[in-house]
Design a protein around this motif. Structure first.
Motif, PDB file in Angstrom:
ATOM      1  N   ALA A 105       0.755  -1.191   0.039  1.00  0.00           N
ATOM      2  CA  ALA A 105       0.103   0.129   0.075  1.00  0.00           C
ATOM      3  C   ALA A 105       0.680   1.176   0.000  1.00  0.00           C
ATOM      4  CB  ALA A 105      -0.936   0.026   1.166  1.00  0.00           C
ATOM      5  N   TYR A 106       1.927   1.140   0.619  1.00  0.00           N
ATOM      6  CA  TYR A 106       2.907   2.315   0.467  1.00  0.00           C
ATOM      7  C   TYR A 106       3.206   2.578  -0.689  1.00  0.00           C
ATOM      8  CZ  TYR A 106       7.551   4.664   0.205  1.00  0.00           C
ATOM      9  OH  TYR A 106       8.325   5.434  -0.107  1.00  0.00           O
ATOM     10  N   THR A 107       3.751   1.665  -1.698  1.00  0.00           N
ATOM     11  CA  THR A 107       4.039   2.290  -3.060  1.00  0.00           C
ATOM     12  C   THR A 107       2.820   2.512  -3.764  1.00  0.00           C
ATOM     13  OG1 THR A 107       6.036   0.475  -2.929  1.00  0.00           O
ATOM     14  CG2 THR A 107       4.965   0.993  -5.008  1.00  0.00           C
ATOM     15  N   PHE A 108       1.643   2.019  -3.487  1.00  0.00           N
ATOM     16  CA  PHE A 108       0.500   2.132  -4.275  1.00  0.00           C
ATOM     17  C   PHE A 108       0.166   3.740  -4.130  1.00  0.00           C
ATOM     18  CE2 PHE A 108      -0.747  -2.543  -3.753  1.00  0.00           C
ATOM     19  CZ  PHE A 108       0.262  -2.999  -4.557  1.00  0.00           C
ATOM     20  N   ALA A 109       0.308   3.983  -2.802  1.00  0.00           N
ATOM     21  CA  ALA A 109      -0.116   5.404  -2.461  1.00  0.00           C
ATOM     22  C   ALA A 109       0.858   6.689  -2.930  1.00  0.00           C
ATOM     23  CB  ALA A 109      -0.231   5.572  -0.767  1.00  0.00           C
ATOM     24  N   PHE A 110       2.331   6.251  -2.935  1.00  0.00           N
ATOM     25  CA  PHE A 110       3.010   7.064  -3.623  1.00  0.00           C
ATOM     26  C   PHE A 110       2.924   7.239  -5.190  1.00  0.00           C
ATOM     27  CE2 PHE A 110       7.962   8.260  -2.463  1.00  0.00           C
ATOM     28  CZ  PHE A 110       7.732   9.375  -3.084  1.00  0.00           C
ATOM     29  N   ALA A 111       2.350   6.359  -5.656  1.00  0.00           N
ATOM     30  CA  ALA A 111       2.102   6.513  -7.417  1.00  0.00           C
ATOM     31  C   ALA A 111       0.934   7.219  -7.520  1.00  0.00           C
ATOM     32  CB  ALA A 111       1.953   5.317  -7.736  1.00  0.00           C
ATOM     33  N   SER A 112      -0.028   7.350  -6.622  1.00  0.00           N
ATOM     34  CA  SER A 112      -1.346   7.859  -6.952  1.00  0.00           C
ATOM     35  C   SER A 112      -1.643   9.106  -5.666  1.00  0.00           C
ATOM     36  CB  SER A 112      -2.513   6.734  -6.610  1.00  0.00           C
ATOM     37  OG  SER A 112      -2.464   6.181  -5.261  1.00  0.00           O
ATOM     38  N   LEU A 113      -1.383   9.046  -4.715  1.00  0.00           N
ATOM     39  CA  LEU A 113      -2.010  10.166  -3.748  1.00  0.00           C
ATOM     40  C   LEU A 113      -0.703  11.066  -3.425  1.00  0.00           C
ATOM     41  CD1 LEU A 113      -3.728   8.009  -1.084  1.00  0.00           C
ATOM     42  CD2 LEU A 113      -4.689   9.296  -2.939  1.00  0.00           C
ATOM     43  N   ILE A 121       0.931   5.992   5.026  1.00  0.00           N
ATOM     44  CA  ILE A 121       0.278   4.459   5.209  1.00  0.00           C
ATOM     45  C   ILE A 121       1.579   3.522   5.361  1.00  0.00           C
ATOM     46  CG2 ILE A 121       0.818   4.108   2.634  1.00  0.00           C
ATOM     47  CD1 ILE A 121      -1.926   2.720   4.744  1.00  0.00           C
ATOM     48  N   GLY A 122       2.899   4.016   4.919  1.00  0.00           N
ATOM     49  CA  GLY A 122       3.865   3.073   5.383  1.00  0.00           C
ATOM     50  C   GLY A 122       4.191   3.058   6.713  1.00  0.00           C
ATOM     51  N   ASP A 124       1.887   3.571   8.994  1.00  0.00           N
ATOM     52  CA  ASP A 124       1.012   2.684   9.413  1.00  0.00           C
ATOM     53  C   ASP A 124       1.079   1.095   9.089  1.00  0.00           C
ATOM     54  OD1 ASP A 124      -1.864   1.821   9.885  1.00  0.00           O
ATOM     55  OD2 ASP A 124      -1.858   1.396   7.868  1.00  0.00           O
ATOM     56  N   LEU A 125       1.666   0.814   8.192  1.00  0.00           N
ATOM     57  CA  LEU A 125       2.067  -0.547   8.066  1.00  0.00           C
ATOM     58  C   LEU A 125       3.155  -1.160   8.804  1.00  0.00           C
ATOM     59  CD1 LEU A 125       2.065  -0.868   4.108  1.00  0.00           C
ATOM     60  CD2 LEU A 125       0.199  -1.745   5.600  1.00  0.00           C
ATOM     61  N   ILE A 126       4.041  -0.199   8.965  1.00  0.00           N
ATOM     62  CA  ILE A 126       4.826  -0.715  10.082  1.00  0.00           C
ATOM     63  C   ILE A 126       4.639  -1.298  11.299  1.00  0.00           C
ATOM     64  CG2 ILE A 126       7.208   0.030  11.353  1.00  0.00           C
ATOM     65  CD1 ILE A 126       7.777   1.705   8.749  1.00  0.00           C
ATOM     66  N   LEU A 127       3.698  -0.339  11.819  1.00  0.00           N
ATOM     67  CA  LEU A 127       3.099  -0.570  13.334  1.00  0.00           C
ATOM     68  C   LEU A 127       2.264  -1.779  13.062  1.00  0.00           C
ATOM     69  CD1 LEU A 127       2.495   0.425  15.986  1.00  0.00           C
ATOM     70  CD2 LEU A 127       0.411   1.433  15.003  1.00  0.00           C
ATOM     71  N   GLU A 128       1.495  -1.663  12.076  1.00  0.00           N
ATOM     72  CA  GLU A 128       0.539  -3.346  11.900  1.00  0.00           C
ATOM     73  C   GLU A 128       1.257  -4.481  11.777  1.00  0.00           C
ATOM     74  OE1 GLU A 128      -1.808  -5.509   8.247  1.00  0.00           O
ATOM     75  OE2 GLU A 128      -1.352  -3.118   8.093  1.00  0.00           O
ATOM     76  N   LEU A 129       2.428  -4.262  11.026  1.00  0.00           N
ATOM     77  CA  LEU A 129       3.116  -5.741  10.889  1.00  0.00           C
ATOM     78  C   LEU A 129       3.906  -6.228  12.179  1.00  0.00           C
ATOM     79  CD1 LEU A 129       4.114  -5.204   6.935  1.00  0.00           C
ATOM     80  CD2 LEU A 129       2.321  -6.654   7.932  1.00  0.00           C
ATOM     81  N   ALA A 130       4.623  -4.944  12.650  1.00  0.00           N
ATOM     82  CA  ALA A 130       5.608  -5.273  13.900  1.00  0.00           C
ATOM     83  C   ALA A 130       4.849  -5.751  14.975  1.00  0.00           C
ATOM     84  CB  ALA A 130       6.315  -3.955  14.062  1.00  0.00           C
ATOM     85  N   PHE A 369      12.307  -1.524   3.390  1.00  0.00           N
ATOM     86  CA  PHE A 369      13.166  -1.544   2.311  1.00  0.00           C
ATOM     87  C   PHE A 369      12.661  -0.494   1.196  1.00  0.00           C
ATOM     88  CE2 PHE A 369      13.725  -3.242  -2.205  1.00  0.00           C
ATOM     89  CZ  PHE A 369      15.057  -3.171  -2.247  1.00  0.00           C
ATOM     90  N   ALA A 370      11.263  -0.541   0.886  1.00  0.00           N
ATOM     91  CA  ALA A 370      10.840   0.434  -0.302  1.00  0.00           C
ATOM     92  C   ALA A 370      10.723   1.830   0.501  1.00  0.00           C
ATOM     93  CB  ALA A 370       9.361  -0.016  -0.299  1.00  0.00           C
ATOM     94  N   MET A 371      10.577   1.989   1.547  1.00  0.00           N
ATOM     95  CA  MET A 371      10.536   3.439   1.939  1.00  0.00           C
ATOM     96  C   MET A 371      12.027   4.115   2.086  1.00  0.00           C
ATOM     97  SD  MET A 371       7.878   3.115   5.109  1.00  0.00           S
ATOM     98  CE  MET A 371       7.692   4.802   5.540  1.00  0.00           C
TER      99      MET A 371
END
Length: 505
Positions: A105-113, A121-122, A124-130, A369-371
């Motif tokens: 979702a981080y990469t998707f958001a960078f391309a659109s929003l 969102i990145g 946010d995902l770090i917190l979710e997955l950790a 990695f992506a961020m």
């Protein structure tokens, strides 16, 4: 935000909402120092999805949802939750086939929003997955300690972890070692991770199928009556434990009845969390345009069938009022005089949670990695191992931090921010599909979500509704984490962003 069609791949906005073109994102994956090894197939991705989704949810959450909210109609609740996930899954599938790059979702958001929403969102995902990985490892530790106790070799109290009843210092050694072990597997390579996942998932799914097949012989039709118990108000929550919907509108969720089915759907939805992790492996997939959509949708379909089957069996074996919220499957078999099958289920839970922990750590390292590759985090996180071609430094750093969290914090204290983080990601991805369809209609899409714009709008609405059914306390913690992320972005990320340097040239 402008909705005019984009003039080409080089177009990007300045400031907080500067975007990174799809072409640039894909080009970055070819840089030798950042290149990941492409080894995964559609089957590997489907196994990953099934591996992470079928975890503690199928062994625990069925009992809570049936006992407190829906009764035997919890089977319908699983279908409702699956529909909400399917809406998001179709959006994920389109984005992942269009932008086959690590980061989900981080990469998707960078391309659109734009960059700042992508950072949010990145983060946010770090917190979710950790937290998800730490929570699963602590839950796994509880099963292991129970098995060791039954074998007469209990762990010392000082090594059982906080919440074990020990008054002094206590460290959860089992959870700590589990995270270190799966971290090693993730560092060595995606193919090994896929092989380990395949073996574990095969064991786990076999156990679930045995439960369904054997449990069918012990169903008592009377337990299905009434299938939808009479409705009653649920007034047990108040203050910070009340849902945000209650706090805003004074709405009281229902237990049982037709509305109870939807309240239970908000609970069992969290049993599906994890299919979006498949999108984080898009960059390491041989044919991402075809294989990633198959992996996402295939894993979701398989898990839905298994969840509905287990829910139907367990509520047929034992009256919903008597189900054990902590271990409904095992206790249901004990109630009909078959403790052997209860032990088999506990074994399946231990094996299953192992691979869930591994896949969550894998997804977390890929987001970092992506961020980092985009300059929003220090470059140490995007270094790739010369032999294994995996982001080993980010995996090791995050693995150690997650292992320490799992060792020192009790299961009760680990926040359930995983839930709100996932739903927030669903909203962002659905909005991203709408925007990218408008700004870049020329992009080749290996998979196109149907019924756009209605499907993404429905996905946003359903996700927001479930977010409103989360507690005020969860929302407050989420806001605090987001504020910390905003500070980091303006102190470091904005000044080191590769997109900013590209626009300045």
């Amino acid at each position: 935000m402008s909705t005019q069609p984009d003039t080409g791949p080089e177009r990007s906005r300045d400031g907080l909402f500067r975007t990174k073109s799809i072409e640039q994102s894909i080009q970055d994956t070819e840089e030798p120092e950042h290149q990941l090894k492409k080894t995964l197939s559609a089957l590997d991705l489907t196994v990953f999805g099934v591996g992470v989704v079928i975890g503690s949810g199928i062994f625990v959450i069925t009992g809570t949802a049936a006992t407190d909210y829906a009764g035997p109609a919890v089977t319908i609740s699983f279908v409702v939750a699956a529909v909400v996930c399917a809406l998001a899954a179709l959006c994920y599938a389109e984005f992942a086939s269009t932008v086959p790059v690590a980061g989900s979702a981080y990469t998707f958001a960078f391309a659109s929003l734009g960059e700042f929403p992508a950072w949010i969102i990145g983060w946010d995902l770090i917190l979710e997955l950790a937290l998800g990985c730490a929570t699963v490892s602590v839950g796994w530790s509880g099963y292991v300690q129970s098995l060791l106790d039954s074998w007469g070799i209990p762990l010392p109290a000082a090594l059982q972890g906080p919440g074990s009843g020990h008054d002094g210092f206590s460290f959860n050694i089992a959870a700590f070692l589990l995270v270190l072990a799966v971290m090693t597997v993730v560092v060595i390579g995606m193919k090994l991770s896929a092989w380990v996942t395949s073996v574990v998932v095969a064991i786990k799914v076999t156990v679930v199928l045995i439960v369904i097949a054997v449990g069918a012989f012990f169903i008592n039709g009377a337990n299905y009556t009434p299938y939808i118990p009479p409705a009653q108000d649920n007034k047990s929550s108040s203050g910070l434990s009340a849902t945000l919907l209650e706090g805003i509108a004074g709405f009281t969720p229902s237990s049982f009845g037709v509305m109870g089915i939807f309240t239970a759907a908000a609970v069992v939805f969290f049993a599906f969390i994890g299919f979006d992790v498949v999108a984080t492996a898009a960059e390491e997939t041989r044919r991402p345009q075809k294989d990633v959509p198959l992996g996402i949708l295939g894993s979701l379909a398989i898990c839905t069938v298994l969840y509905v089957g287990v829910a139907a069996i367990v509520t047929g074996m034992q009256n919903y009022k008597d189900l054990d919220p902590g271990a409904p499957l095992a206790e249901a078999f004990k109630s009909v005089g078959h403790p052997f099958w209860a032990g088999l289920i506990s074994f399946g839970a231990v094996v299953g949670l192992t691979v869930v922990c591994m896949i969550l750590l894998l997804g977390q390292s890929r987001v970092f990695f992506a961020m980092s590759r985009d300059g929003l985090l220090p470059p140490v996180f995007s270094a790739v191992h010369p032999k294994f071609r995996t982001p080993y430094r980010s995996t090791i750093i995050l693995g150690l931090l997650t292992a320490l969290v799992a060792g020192f914090i009790s299961l009760e204290e680990l926040s359930k921010l995983v839930n709100i983080g996932t739903l927030f990601a669903f909203v962002v991805v659905a909005l991203g599909v709408l925007i990218l369809r408008r700004t870049r209609p020329d992009l080749p899409r290996g998979f196109k979500a149907p019924w756009v714009p209605f499907l993404p709008i429905a996905s946003v609405a359903c996700s927001v509704w479930l977010m409103l059914n989360l507690s005020v306390e969860t929302w407050l913690r989420f806001v605090v984490w987001m504020l910390v992320g905003v500070v980091i972005y303006f102190v470091y990320g904005r000044r080191h962003s590769r997109a900013a340097r590209g626009n300045a040239q």
